[in-house]
Design an enzyme around this catalytic site. Structure first.
Site: not given
Lengths: 509, 164, 509, 164
Positions: C116, C200, C235, C292
């Site tokens: 990330k 953030e 999620h 993908r």
């Protein structure tokens, strides 16, 4: 909007319309004949009313019975599907009288298009291109001679009341004209009780291309692109596609505008189709207008992204077309196969009976509109159309490849179907190159099919599988060996006797 | 177990056993590596070595057909130890039956009992789904018996007439 | 083009890829674990190889076994599907070493997107908008104070090694910052053994919108429009649609161009997805890139008319993209429901077992990508995704109505599925108004479901049906009462014992 | 035939007969016009008057559920003349069984035999498809018996523990 719609039909189209009703929050009323109690459209409906014996005249063609059910069920509209009463102006009028909305054109528009010669006269006035010839019956041999000379040989003689090739003669040269005219007249008289014959220029190896139109009740009419329907057997469409491989945007616009002109000339409303013959120079000629939803409407739906049945219902409810001609976007390519219960090894003779095993295709680009299910017994009383398999692709090649893949997944056991015919057509080099005309399929079927020797590996697999199924016995057997029905008799019925028993049982209701 | 299996008219000998739930198989004496699972009734997923096949079994009127992909094979299975299912004479001598290939209604009887017919001559007309089909004599001979009359409903497999 | 492709996956996605292979005339090799012998992907493949025990580490995640099968079967390419090895750079490298083409991006591109913070740094250099904040761990409270003041409250503290909400703190005002930072650090230390925390800007009630990209190996990269994936539970995406109801053509172009920039920055090839968070002012921020094919790729296929798996294969075979950005036409609306084997009445706990009855939806606008069939026993060892039901319509309302209709046709008996959840979602007024964010589904599920009293008519029908089924007895019973398998034991097994027996039998192979 | 039918816990009395192949039906004494056809195994097309319904029957572990549209009903059918299927006591007294609701693997046993539990307390953890599910005690009481151990595979309907 309507609250409840009666579907005056059966089979896959009844299921198609019921689905549209449910999608629009409208209750669906099914009607069924004695042999259709277990049919899929009855399973899927909200209300279901028996309307009589198997013979269509006693049930699906019986106007009074259908209007009675409309009244009893409280339906405020009737969708006729295709076939049966869909192009019956008398029925459309009876609906008006009964105060129930007929989802289709007015009786007047049907009448205008119902007679070939009358339609031709109307089109002449509207400046629509049609095959050169007479738009009235021939009065004399001399007149025939004169017209034939003017339009040029070969010419075609046709019975005004005709259909199915009866009273038709292809004439190559003046010397043949007299005997052909006599032959056509006497055949027309014998077949239809009407010896009226007219003359047309013969279009050799034409394509059959038709244009979908849609008109609301506020004067707006649009065209939704064409369908190529040249693949026919016994004048019955077998494979249809959209767009036509030979139509470019300019030709589409021209044909579309002519189709809209035809519709407007007839005061047409709702969904309709204008059929054209297209010659080898891509000249197109008006043939006739079908005043109903077509069997092959899904290919147009796939390339336009529209739902024609939803739009039919909205138009009938008085809504305006929700888009303009400019907003119609044609994208991709779609091909439809009409799956019939018929035996390819026995000259496509109908093959009703019990479906003992059914494996369905699905996945990317595949749409299936079906009226059958495993364990159902296909009655012998109606048109043998079981289902429509439609493949969509980015382009024609991909549509063909997806359809071929889906045909290989599709399996209908217990009865014969024409699935193998589509594998044959779709792999044909001329079909792949889009070299088609209305004679294509007859020529293909006449070719001595080079009986490919069976793959030895497949024979080995079949042999071993036969052994294994035998070892596994009844526990491995499906619906063919298990009666489905209220009958719990212990004996193993054959498919046929089971079919008859079901029919008898249902007839007892 | 040993079976005589006829596939589209050709004979094969199959030895099939299942010790401990695994198939062991000899076809005409040759050992074949087989792995089979019944996916659902009438559908077998078979592996021969590592090649995979889906085989569908169609059982209509007591006859068995097997579909391997889109190829259809008529199969007859006989257990040689049993007396059932002797090989039938495949010649033209003796009486021949004319059977209905699908359900329908007899709309016309074209010949009368006792009349002479050529091979391929029309004997009966059957109708289903608005279409008519002429059933033809399987051989030259005499109509020994007509078993149905006009208007009768018939089923697939029903014997309609006998020619001898 | 490839001759033979090995599909290193199972379930619906393996079937999806096998279909694409067959459409392209390519042989498909299946691999399967011991509990998957009877799975649909084995039935549909041309070759099928067992690769070991049920545990994925012994089979579908075992690189060596899969490469062995590729060599033995002569496959010249491998499609990884999604999940399992699809984003495993080591596997992509091993394929290169083994001389078999991996259908997906290069290992280097995967690595660039795998971490990330590393991805964030790369995006920073490429000028891609991401959520404002630090792209490295905070060094002090003073730094945190300074950054928070600059980007503005509310802010989010996040563990660098984090996941699943651990080490995360939402901070509304400067006064809360100190204690929150200490809390986040100690929780991160306890949870991950790493106290690194970064900061953030907090995006409140964001939407999750992602952009499909496609890049060939000749430097051409295009975007194919966005998907709205805000409906998530734990999620996990549950419902996806395309286009997003809030994205207009201008926003689509901007997001698409950013996504192409991301792909190019990573040297990306083949199909990939760039995920964005979108705030209530429609600002979008880079989240991550999925290297993908996505589960939800069908909705993009339906609105663009393209086949992403065909294109993946063609790209991997070295072909150029067959169209340019300008030629991508987005038309209509598509929505996907992920059908899981899970029990809505038991907190969506997985529900493996035998499928005793399966009725499939079809008809206009319905696509079904499924890995199940009637009589199959869903193994308990893998992700519970059974199938994907996708509805297409002229517009969003029609897509919803067709999907609702198809959900009512769909029936899976014997195991529990989340089909009822979709009926609930699709009828929700906020969903219909497209008022969604990533918290939508949790809020919907928390609402005390007003237990609608059962329709008395339905109770009456159920009562009578129970009696009739009892009278009809075993002859009316389906796969639940009939063992399917090589076992012909006469006793009626329960579903569960049958399931175990099948598992045992298959484990014996 | 007369049946006592329980639908979602409520009792109904159904008289069902089929003279000459047609159903005749009384529900709690009231005559109902019924027409039913078994479309395929476990699927019934029913008409009540002229309203049409498709009813699906789900049979799992000996239990019957009926689906009318998208509504699911638990059904118990008893023939009052038989002794089978007496109405079960629906109160909280007596031992209660803790059963597995789906196949899975026991990953944890949270209490020991003989220990006291509150209603809703966790007793066992079952795992399937990578997810864990805590099975809770149906009542306050004593764990009389734990019938499984960690690592065991269980099937839907298996009795795992008894609380009394």
């Amino acid at each position: 909007m309507f609250k409840k719609i009666l579907i005056a039909n059966r089979g896959e189209i009844a299921v198609r319309v019921i689905r549209a009703c449910h999608e629009m929050g409208i209750a669906a009323v099914a009607v069924y004949s004695d042999v259709d109690r277990a049919s899929l459209h009855v399973r899927k409906a909200d209300d279901a009313y028996p309307i009589g014996a198997a013979a269509a005249s006693e049930s699906y063609l019986n106007i009074q019975k259908i209007l009675d059910v409309a009244a009893r069920s409280g339906a405020d509209a009737i969708h006729p599907g295709y076939g049966f009463l869909s192009e019956n102006a008398k029925f459309a009028r009876a609906c008006v009288d009964a105060g129930v909305k007929f989802i289709g054109p007015t009786a007047a528009a049907m009448d205008a298009m119902g007679s070939k010669t009358r339609a031709r006269q109307a089109m002449e006035r509207a400046g629509v291109p049609y095959v050169p010839g007479t738009s009235r019956g021939l009065e004399s041999f001399e007149q025939a001679e004169e017209v034939a000379a003017r339009i040029g040989y070969p010419v075609m003689l046709k019975a005004a009341a005709g259909g199915g090739g009866k009273g038709m003669r292809l004439v190559h040269a003046p010397a043949e004209l007299k005997s052909s005219l006599e032959g056509a007249r006497s055949e027309a008289e014998r077949s239809f009780g009407d010896s009226e014959v007219y003359i047309e220029k013969a279009i050799l190896n034409p394509r059959h291309i038709e244009m979908q139109v849609l008109a609301d009740e506020h004067g707006n009419t649009v065209y939704l692109g064409e369908r190529e329907c040249s693949l026919q057997r016994r004048h019955q469409k077998v494979v249809e596609e959209a767009p036509s491989p030979i139509v470019d945007p300019e030709m589409r616009r021209k044909m579309g505008e002519v189709a809209v002109r035809v519709a407007k000339a007839a005061g047409y409303t709702n969904a309709g189709t204008v059929e054209f013959l297209v010659d080898q120079q891509k000249n197109f000629y008006f043939l006739e207008m079908n005043t109903r939803l077509q069997v092959e409407h899904p290919v147009t739906e796939l390339i336009t992204g529209l739902d024609l049945v939803h739009l039919q219902i909205r138009i009938a409810a008085g809504e305006r077309l929700p888009f303009t001609q400019d907003q119609v976007v044609i994208r991709g390519h779609a091909i439809e196969c009409r799956i019939y219960a018929e035996d390819p090894d026995n000259n496509y003779f109908p093959s009703p009976g019990k479906i003992t095993l059914l494996l369905l295709p699905s996945g990317p680009g595949i749409r299936l509109d079906s009226g059958m299910y495993e364990g159902w017994t296909v009655p012998m009383d109606y048109d043998p159309l079981l289902a429509k398999l439609i493949g969509y692709g980015t382009d024609r090649d991909q549509a063909i490849s997806r359809l071929t893949r889906a045909l290989n997944e599709y399996f209908v056991g217990g009865i014969k179907t024409n699935l193998s015919l589509f594998r044959h057509i779709l792999s044909d080099p001329d079909f792949r190159a889009a070299k088609m005309d209305t004679g294509f399929l007859d020529r293909l079927l006449k070719q001595k099919k080079a009986e490919a020797p069976a793959d030895p590996k497949a024979i080995e697999v079949a042999t071993i599988a036969a052994g294994i199924f035998t070892v596994l016995g009844a526990s491995a057997a499906g619906a063919g060996e298990r009666p489905v029905g209220n009958d719990s008799s212990a004996t193993k019925p054959t498919v046929a006797s089971n079919w008859l028993r079901t029919a008898r049982k249902e007839a007892m209701r | 177990m040993t079976y005589d299996i006829t596939i589209d008219g050709k004979h094969y000998r199959l030895d099939l056993n299942r010790p401990e739930g695994r198939w062991s198989c000899r076809l005409d004496g040759r050992e074949v590596e087989v792995d089979a699972v019944l996916a659902r009734p009438d559908v077998l997923s078979i592996r021969l070595g590592n090649q995979a096949y889906e085989v569908k079994c169609e059982r209509v009127s007591g006859e068995m057909h097997l579909w391997v992909g889109s190829a259809r094979f008529a199969a007859e299975v006989r257990d040689p130890r049993s007396l059932r299912g002797r090989v039938r004479a495949a010649d033209d001598r003796g009486p021949k039956k004319l059977t209905a290939s699908m359900p329908g209604k007899i709309v016309r009887v074209l010949v009368s009992q006792g009349s002479e017919v050529e091979a391929g001559a029309g004997v009966l007309v059957v109708e289903a789904m608005k279409m008519q089909n002429e059933l033809k004599s399987p051989k030259k001979g005499t109509i020994q018996k007509i078993l149905v009359s006009e208007g009768a409903a018939v089923n697939a497999g029903d014997v309609l007439a006998i020619v001898e």
